[in-house]
Scaffold this active site. Structure first.
Site, PDB file in Angstrom:
ATOM      1  N   GLY A  11       0.793  -1.170  -0.016  1.00  0.00           N
ATOM      2  CA  GLY A  11      -0.081  -0.095  -0.080  1.00  0.00           C
ATOM      3  C   GLY A  11       0.649   1.313  -0.080  1.00  0.00           C
ATOM      4  N   THR A  12       1.927   1.474  -0.677  1.00  0.00           N
ATOM      5  CA  THR A  12       2.637   2.476  -0.877  1.00  0.00           C
ATOM      6  C   THR A  12       2.148   3.617  -1.629  1.00  0.00           C
ATOM      7  OG1 THR A  12       4.133   1.840  -2.606  1.00  0.00           O
ATOM      8  CG2 THR A  12       4.871   1.525  -0.335  1.00  0.00           C
ATOM      9  N   ASN A  13       1.279   2.932  -2.618  1.00  0.00           N
ATOM     10  CA  ASN A  13       0.448   4.072  -3.278  1.00  0.00           C
ATOM     11  C   ASN A  13      -0.744   4.437  -2.695  1.00  0.00           C
ATOM     12  OD1 ASN A  13       1.392   4.518  -6.366  1.00  0.00           O
ATOM     13  ND2 ASN A  13       1.790   2.320  -5.865  1.00  0.00           N
ATOM     14  N   MET A  89      -4.281  -7.133  -6.729  1.00  0.00           N
ATOM     15  CA  MET A  89      -3.845  -8.288  -7.405  1.00  0.00           C
ATOM     16  C   MET A  89      -4.911  -9.261  -8.002  1.00  0.00           C
ATOM     17  SD  MET A  89      -0.885  -7.363  -7.560  1.00  0.00           S
ATOM     18  CE  MET A  89       0.122  -8.622  -8.237  1.00  0.00           C
ATOM     19  N   ILE A  91      -7.920  -9.500 -11.266  1.00  0.00           N
ATOM     20  CA  ILE A  91      -8.309  -8.936 -12.497  1.00  0.00           C
ATOM     21  C   ILE A  91      -9.743  -8.625 -12.291  1.00  0.00           C
ATOM     22  CG2 ILE A  91      -8.637  -9.288 -14.875  1.00  0.00           C
ATOM     23  CD1 ILE A  91      -6.119 -10.823 -14.912  1.00  0.00           C
ATOM     24  N   HIS A 108      -0.071   1.359 -13.337  1.00  0.00           N
ATOM     25  CA  HIS A 108       0.786   0.254 -13.861  1.00  0.00           C
ATOM     26  C   HIS A 108       2.379   0.712 -13.870  1.00  0.00           C
ATOM     27  CE1 HIS A 108       1.860  -3.497 -16.035  1.00  0.00           C
ATOM     28  NE2 HIS A 108       2.722  -2.644 -16.816  1.00  0.00           N
ATOM     29  N   GLU A 142      -9.965  -5.273 -21.101  1.00  0.00           N
ATOM     30  CA  GLU A 142      -8.772  -5.746 -21.348  1.00  0.00           C
ATOM     31  C   GLU A 142      -7.686  -5.147 -20.402  1.00  0.00           C
ATOM     32  OE1 GLU A 142      -5.506  -4.854 -24.790  1.00  0.00           O
ATOM     33  OE2 GLU A 142      -7.756  -4.518 -25.278  1.00  0.00           O
ATOM     34  N   LYS A 170       8.667   3.441  -8.322  1.00  0.00           N
ATOM     35  CA  LYS A 170       7.526   3.492  -7.319  1.00  0.00           C
ATOM     36  C   LYS A 170       7.542   5.040  -6.806  1.00  0.00           C
ATOM     37  CE  LYS A 170       6.007  -0.708  -5.041  1.00  0.00           C
ATOM     38  NZ  LYS A 170       5.499  -1.261  -4.110  1.00  0.00           N
ATOM     39  N   GLU A 173       5.530   6.549  -9.357  1.00  0.00           N
ATOM     40  CA  GLU A 173       4.135   6.355  -8.949  1.00  0.00           C
ATOM     41  C   GLU A 173       3.331   7.375  -7.942  1.00  0.00           C
ATOM     42  OE1 GLU A 173       3.164   2.059  -8.455  1.00  0.00           O
ATOM     43  OE2 GLU A 173       5.150   1.453  -9.634  1.00  0.00           O
TER      44      GLU A 173
HETATM   45  C1  GRF Z   1       2.709  -0.958  -7.715  1.00  0.00           C
HETATM   46  O1  GRF Z   1       3.892  -1.051  -8.423  1.00  0.00           O
HETATM   47  C2  GRF Z   1       1.593  -0.716  -8.731  1.00  0.00           C
HETATM   48  O2  GRF Z   1       2.079   0.057 -10.063  1.00  0.00           O
HETATM   49  C3  GRF Z   1       1.291  -2.072  -9.247  1.00  0.00           C
HETATM   50  O3  GRF Z   1       1.344  -2.672  -7.839  1.00  0.00           O
HETATM   51  C4  GRF Z   1       2.285  -2.244  -7.253  1.00  0.00           C
HETATM   52  C5  GRF Z   1       1.709  -1.575  -5.959  1.00  0.00           C
HETATM   53  O4  GRF Z   1       2.610  -1.289  -4.770  1.00  0.00           O
HETATM   54  N1  GRF Z   1       0.156  -2.098  -9.724  1.00  0.00           N
HETATM   55  P1  GRF Z   1       1.926  -0.761  -3.364  1.00  0.00           P
HETATM   56  O5  GRF Z   1       1.263  -1.752  -2.847  1.00  0.00           O
HETATM   57  O6  GRF Z   1       1.222   0.313  -3.674  1.00  0.00           O
HETATM   58  O7  GRF Z   1       3.413  -0.464  -2.547  1.00  0.00           O
END
Ligand code: GRF
Length: 201
Positions: A11-13, A89, A91, A108, A142, A170, A173
């Site tokens: 969950g860093t994003n 994770m 789809i 992504h 898709e 990251k 991101e």
């Molecule tokens: C990130 O690299 C994102 O691009 C991909 O999954 C990863 C998630 O990382 N979809 P985090 O859990 O947000 O650290």
């Protein structure tokens, strides 16, 4: 605008989205974090920020659709208007995508449309490209397709491994995702009928 974030891991994003949403001028308010995996760090991050969380284990459902509809129900119940997939994770099904059309974002770790799929960094290193990065895009049925909202590039350096490249991407991101969330939450962009990003200015 109320935002729901779907996660499966560290969950860093999610953290970057939370931090951004706490800024006074942000139009985004994270109302719910859902994880399909119990005990992950992302859930702790949300709890620390006082954000409601839910664990919905995909393994407890008969089908992908049943799982997705449980997630959808939880998002609706929380009044969520915009959904961010952040290291989720699973789809998602076409049904889920259609219910959240124009209101569903994913990040992504490559410059799409190159290097789609699970092992983006590995593919980047194998291809020997010198520039990689990340992409925030609207979700379509898709995988890793859908209109691009924003991208950020990073260099691929001599001697990079999947881990060192992933770390550099990251950081990008964590800038790109809050920016994209804000663009959509503030109404500055929308997905038009041709599935293209339209700037509203
Ligand atoms: C990130 O690299 C994102 O691009 C991909 O999954 C990863 C998630 O990382 N979809 P985090 O859990 O947000 O650290």
């Amino acid at each position: 605008m109320k935002v729901g974030v779907l996660i499966s891991g560290s969950g860093t994003n999610l953290q970057a989205l939370i931090d951004h949403s706490l800024q006074r001028d942000s139009c985004a308010k994270i109302a719910l974090v859902i994880s399909n995996v119990p005990g992950v760090q992302g859930l702790t991050r949300a709890e620390t920020a006082g954000i409601p969380t839910k664990v919905i284990k995909h393994k407890e459902f008969k089908s992908r659709l049943d799982f997705d509809m449980a997630v959808h129900g939880a998002l609706e119940e929380a009044g969520v208007e915009l959904v961010c997939l952040a290291g989720f994770m699973r789809i998602v099904t076409g049904e889920f995508v259609r219910k959240w059309h124009g209101r569903l974002l994913n990040i992504h770790p490559s410059l799409l449309p190159s290097f789609k799929g699970m092992h983006a960094h590995q593919l980047v290193l194998e291809a020997g490209v010198c520039i990689s990065g990340c992409t925030v895009h609207f979700v379509e049925e898709e995988v890793d397709a859908g209109a691009i909202v924003t991208q950020e590039a990073v260099p691929v350096l001599y001697g990079d491994t999947v881990e060192t490249l992933q770390e550099r991407v990251k950081c990008a991101e964590h800038r790109a995702y809050p920016r994209a969330m804000e663009l959509l939450a503030s109404g500055r962009i929308k997905l038009n009928d041709d599935n293209k990003v339209q700037w509203m200015w």
